[in-house]
Design an enzyme around this catalytic site. Structure first.
Site, PDB file in Angstrom:
ATOM      1  N   TYR A   1     -27.215 -25.849  30.264  1.00  0.00           N
ATOM      2  CA  TYR A   1     -27.059 -24.416  30.526  1.00  0.00           C
ATOM      3  C   TYR A   1     -26.559 -24.175  31.953  1.00  0.00           C
ATOM      4  O   TYR A   1     -25.636 -23.389  32.181  1.00  0.00           O
ATOM      5  CB  TYR A   1     -28.421 -23.757  30.309  1.00  0.00           C
TER       6      TYR A   1
ATOM      7  N   LYS B   1     -23.046 -22.433  33.099  1.00  0.00           N
ATOM      8  CA  LYS B   1     -23.098 -21.175  33.837  1.00  0.00           C
ATOM      9  C   LYS B   1     -22.385 -21.274  35.183  1.00  0.00           C
ATOM     10  O   LYS B   1     -21.783 -20.294  35.648  1.00  0.00           O
ATOM     11  CB  LYS B   1     -24.555 -20.740  34.024  1.00  0.00           C
TER      12      LYS B   1
ATOM     13  N   ALA C   1     -35.916  -9.986  30.257  1.00  0.00           N
ATOM     14  CA  ALA C   1     -36.773 -10.389  29.148  1.00  0.00           C
ATOM     15  C   ALA C   1     -35.955 -10.321  27.861  1.00  0.00           C
ATOM     16  O   ALA C   1     -35.663  -9.244  27.345  1.00  0.00           O
ATOM     17  CB  ALA C   1     -37.975  -9.449  29.057  1.00  0.00           C
TER      18      ALA C   1
ATOM     19  N   ASP D   1     -21.791 -10.019  17.593  1.00  0.00           N
ATOM     20  CA  ASP D   1     -22.940 -10.922  17.561  1.00  0.00           C
ATOM     21  C   ASP D   1     -22.822 -11.809  16.335  1.00  0.00           C
ATOM     22  O   ASP D   1     -22.633 -11.317  15.213  1.00  0.00           O
ATOM     23  CB  ASP D   1     -24.265 -10.154  17.529  1.00  0.00           C
TER      24      ASP D   1
END
Length: 302
Positions: A165, A169, A198, A38
């Protein structure tokens, strides 16, 4: 039969929170040694911190698993190479890559800057390309690899304000289509996950009551199946709130038009027939689609 990852080494990008964290924990719980990657930036790609990756790696180790943290920016070939080298030094192999890292810079296309469009494509598409390119030679040498791309309903079906985006994708589906062909002879299987969960990237887009149903943990089982020993190949599975589905790319049978009839007017008149799905095909390669039409033309020519 239980799906396990004992003896396997996995890299999960964007694993400091959300889906990536859930995937990393899920792999570790089933025996994998995990590189928790990360960059530690915010949802828009700003800032950097080693803390998120370190925290998840520590969580895995506290549970009896093996994990190392790495803060590579997935768009940096040098940093990604260092991450893969760290995995090879620690464990001597890389068997699984889950390309999960991503950012959002939403705006309608009319209001979006080219810089924001380019940055999102760079992270989602080129980040996945860069990480995959770094592990590819190790997987080829081992004659084994499992690679997972992450797509989105925004790319597969569209969503207002996410042209950058969505473009990135959907491009990952094209990347999967080619890599699954090139990797097959070396035991590398490439699949794609379309998750809905979420996370930091969705909390501003979806109401809280719906988000409560969309847990990352409800998505991870599908991800683990797609990188398992008996994983399929060239498969797009979608997972949201416990629901799992599959997306196919089909093509209709279409029509053949001889040169004299091949006009815009003829196509307009036949568009319903061209669009008829009753004889649609699922192609494994682009060449299959080309040969369909070449065959029709050859048959018409006698």
């Amino acid at each position: 039969m239980s799906i396990r990852f004992d003896g396997r080494v996995a890299i999960v990008t964007g694993a400091g929170a959300g889906l990536g964290r859930s995937h990393a924990l899920g792999l570790a719980a089933r025996g994998a040694r995990v590189v928790v990657n990360d960059f530690g930036g915010d949802v828009h790609g700003g800032g950097a911190s080693s803390e998120p990756a370190e925290r998840v790696a520590a969580e895995i180790r506290a549970g009896g698993g093996e994990a190392i943290a790495h803060g590579a920016d997935v768009t940096s070939p040098g940093q990604v190479a260092d991450m893969v080298a760290a995995a090879m030094t620690a464990w001597g192999q890389v068997d699984i890559l889950i390309n999960n890292a991503g950012i959002l810079r939403d705006a309608s296309f009319a209001k979006m800057s080219l810089a924001d469009f380019r940055k999102v494509v760079e992270v989602h598409l080129m980040g996945s390309v860069t990480c995959t390119h770094a592990v590819w030679p190790h997987m080829r040498a081992a004659n084994y690899g499992r690679i997972l791309m992450t797509t989105s309903s925004s790319g597969l079906y569209g969503n207002f304000g996410q042209s950058n985006y969505g473009a990135a994708k959907t491009a990952l589906v094209g990347l999967m289509n080619v890599l699954q062909i090139e990797g097959e002879k070396n035991g590398i299987r490439v699949n794609t996950l379309g998750p809905g969960a979420a996370t930091r990237m969705t909390e501003a887009l979806i109401t809280p009551d719906i988000l409560e149903l969309m847990t990352p943990e409800s998505v991870t089982p599908t991800a683990l199946f797609l990188v398992s020993e008996d994983a399929p190949r060239r498969t797009i599975l979608n997972a949201t709130a416990g629901g799992v589905s599959r997306t196919y790319l089909h093509e209709t049978e279409g029509v053949y038009l001889p040169p004299a009839e091949n006009t815009p007017e003829t196509i307009a008149a036949l568009v319903d027939r061209i669009s008829d799905t009753s004889g649609q095909h699922l192609y494994e390669t682009g060449g299959g689609q080309v040969m369909k039409f070449v065959g029709k033309a050859a048959a018409a020519a006698g």
